[in-house]
Design a protein around this motif. Structure first.
Motif, mmCIF file in Angstrom:
data_model
loop_
_atom_site.group_PDB
_atom_site.id
_atom_site.type_symbol
_atom_site.label_atom_id
_atom_site.label_comp_id
_atom_site.label_asym_id
_atom_site.label_seq_id
_atom_site.Cartn_x
_atom_site.Cartn_y
_atom_site.Cartn_z
ATOM 1 N N ASN A 34 0.807 -1.220 0.000
ATOM 2 C CA ASN A 34 0.000 0.000 0.000
ATOM 3 C C ASN A 34 0.838 1.267 0.000
ATOM 4 N N MET A 35 2.074 1.144 -0.438
ATOM 5 C CA MET A 35 3.002 2.266 -0.420
ATOM 6 C C MET A 35 2.462 3.469 -1.202
ATOM 7 N N ASP A 36 1.768 3.242 -2.284
ATOM 8 C CA ASP A 36 1.259 4.331 -3.119
ATOM 9 C C ASP A 36 -0.198 4.673 -2.837
ATOM 10 N N THR A 37 -0.773 4.096 -1.801
ATOM 11 C CA THR A 37 -2.160 4.373 -1.456
ATOM 12 C C THR A 37 -2.238 5.699 -0.708
ATOM 13 N N ILE A 38 -3.085 6.564 -1.171
ATOM 14 C CA ILE A 38 -3.231 7.882 -0.559
ATOM 15 C C ILE A 38 -3.863 7.732 0.818
ATOM 16 N N GLY A 39 -3.238 8.331 1.828
ATOM 17 C CA GLY A 39 -3.788 8.324 3.180
ATOM 18 C C GLY A 39 -3.520 7.059 3.968
ATOM 19 N N TYR A 40 -2.769 6.127 3.416
ATOM 20 C CA TYR A 40 -2.493 4.875 4.125
ATOM 21 C C TYR A 40 -1.494 5.120 5.255
ATOM 22 N N GLU A 41 -1.798 4.584 6.424
ATOM 23 C CA GLU A 41 -0.883 4.651 7.570
ATOM 24 C C GLU A 41 -0.329 3.252 7.809
ATOM 25 N N PRO A 42 0.986 3.097 7.839
ATOM 26 C CA PRO A 42 1.575 1.768 8.030
ATOM 27 C C PRO A 42 1.275 1.194 9.411
ATOM 28 N N SER A 43 1.162 -0.130 9.469
ATOM 29 C CA SER A 43 0.917 -0.853 10.714
ATOM 30 C C SER A 43 2.112 -1.740 11.016
ATOM 31 N N ASP A 44 2.348 -1.942 12.284
ATOM 32 C CA ASP A 44 3.439 -2.817 12.709
ATOM 33 C C ASP A 44 3.109 -3.301 14.109
ATOM 34 N N LEU A 45 3.874 -4.251 14.597
ATOM 35 C CA LEU A 45 3.700 -4.708 15.968
ATOM 36 C C LEU A 45 5.061 -4.861 16.615
ATOM 37 N N ASP A 46 5.087 -4.699 17.923
ATOM 38 C CA ASP A 46 6.310 -4.852 18.691
ATOM 39 C C ASP A 46 6.457 -6.336 19.018
ATOM 40 N N PHE A 47 7.479 -6.976 18.476
ATOM 41 C CA PHE A 47 7.662 -8.420 18.611
ATOM 42 C C PHE A 47 7.740 -8.847 20.072
ATOM 43 N N ASN A 48 8.573 -8.186 20.868
ATOM 44 C CA ASN A 48 8.773 -8.597 22.260
ATOM 45 C C ASN A 48 7.519 -8.424 23.105
ATOM 46 N N LYS A 49 6.849 -7.280 22.983
ATOM 47 C CA LYS A 49 5.625 -7.054 23.747
ATOM 48 C C LYS A 49 4.544 -8.049 23.348
ATOM 49 N N PHE A 79 -2.449 -10.283 19.027
ATOM 50 C CA PHE A 79 -1.488 -9.400 18.395
ATOM 51 C C PHE A 79 -2.018 -7.976 18.420
ATOM 52 N N SER A 80 -1.194 -7.073 18.906
ATOM 53 C CA SER A 80 -1.606 -5.675 18.928
ATOM 54 C C SER A 80 -0.953 -4.958 17.750
ATOM 55 N N LEU A 81 -1.722 -4.125 17.111
ATOM 56 C CA LEU A 81 -1.234 -3.389 15.955
ATOM 57 C C LEU A 81 -0.969 -1.953 16.354
ATOM 58 N N GLU A 82 0.087 -1.392 15.796
ATOM 59 C CA GLU A 82 0.354 0.015 15.986
ATOM 60 C C GLU A 82 0.071 0.715 14.675
ATOM 61 N N GLY A 83 -0.376 1.917 14.752
ATOM 62 C CA GLY A 83 -0.743 2.657 13.562
ATOM 63 C C GLY A 83 -2.120 3.245 13.768
ATOM 64 N N LYS A 84 -2.597 3.922 12.792
ATOM 65 C CA LYS A 84 -3.917 4.522 12.922
ATOM 66 C C LYS A 84 -4.579 4.575 11.563
ATOM 67 N N ASN A 85 -5.896 4.627 11.588
ATOM 68 C CA ASN A 85 -6.661 4.786 10.367
ATOM 69 C C ASN A 85 -6.979 6.260 10.214
ATOM 70 N N SER A 86 -6.628 6.798 9.089
ATOM 71 C CA SER A 86 -6.838 8.216 8.848
ATOM 72 C C SER A 86 -8.144 8.419 8.102
ATOM 73 N N GLU A 87 -8.969 9.319 8.624
ATOM 74 C CA GLU A 87 -10.222 9.647 7.957
ATOM 75 C C GLU A 87 -10.010 10.760 6.938
ATOM 76 N N GLU A 88 -8.959 11.548 7.157
ATOM 77 C CA GLU A 88 -8.663 12.631 6.240
ATOM 78 C C GLU A 88 -7.699 12.135 5.160
ATOM 79 N N VAL A 89 -8.003 12.431 3.942
ATOM 80 C CA VAL A 89 -7.142 12.031 2.840
ATOM 81 C C VAL A 89 -6.345 13.241 2.376
#
Length: 136
Positions: A34-49, A79-89
């Motif tokens: 989704n690198m070229d997706t407008i308004g996309y916020e990347p998600s990741d997780l902390d492996f150790n936590k 699994f907990s995800l970090e990141g956010k969903n953006s409503e504003e584009v």
């Protein structure tokens, strides 16, 4: 599951670590896709936590619950995800995903996965050697 006297918690821990690595791989691959997706916020997780949480770490005390089944942290998929969903584009902001960072995350995750797999194979070799009575 296997007898804990033979395996201890090693197999359980390694299995959870492999599951978390697979989940993180999917998240990072999704970020790259989704690198070229407008308004996309990347998600990741902390492996150790996430591994600590998956291994049954006690639920945090700061969650307010109105019912014992609400906001449970003991879901099937811990699994907990970090990141956010953006409503504003923002059509001018296309660089929310840094390819260098994502490729580094992918390599780091790949190394953790391969290391865990190698440890698991070595544990099995030790067990096989013991069963074979030292090659007698």
């Amino acid at each position: 599951m296997a007898d804990s006297r033979i395996y201890g918690h090693t197999l359980k821990t390694m299995g959870k670590a492999l599951d978390i690595s697979a989940k993180r791989h999917n998240l990072v691959a999704g970020n790259i896709a989704n690198m070229d997706t407008i308004g996309y916020e990347p998600s990741d997780l902390d492996f150790n936590k996430t591994l600590k949480r998956a291994m049954g770490e006690k639920e945090p005390d700061y969650l307010a619950k109105t019912h014992e089944k609400h906001l449970s942290m003991n879901d099937d998929e811990p699994f907990s995800l970090e990141g956010k969903n953006s409503e504003e584009v923002d059509i001018y902001h296309l660089d929310s995903v840094n390819i260098d960072t994502e490729m580094m995350n992918l390599m780091e995750n790949n190394i953790k996965y391969k290391t865990t797999t190698e440890l698991l194979l070595r544990k099995m070799k030790i067990l096989n050697y013991s069963i074979d009575e030292g090659g007698k």
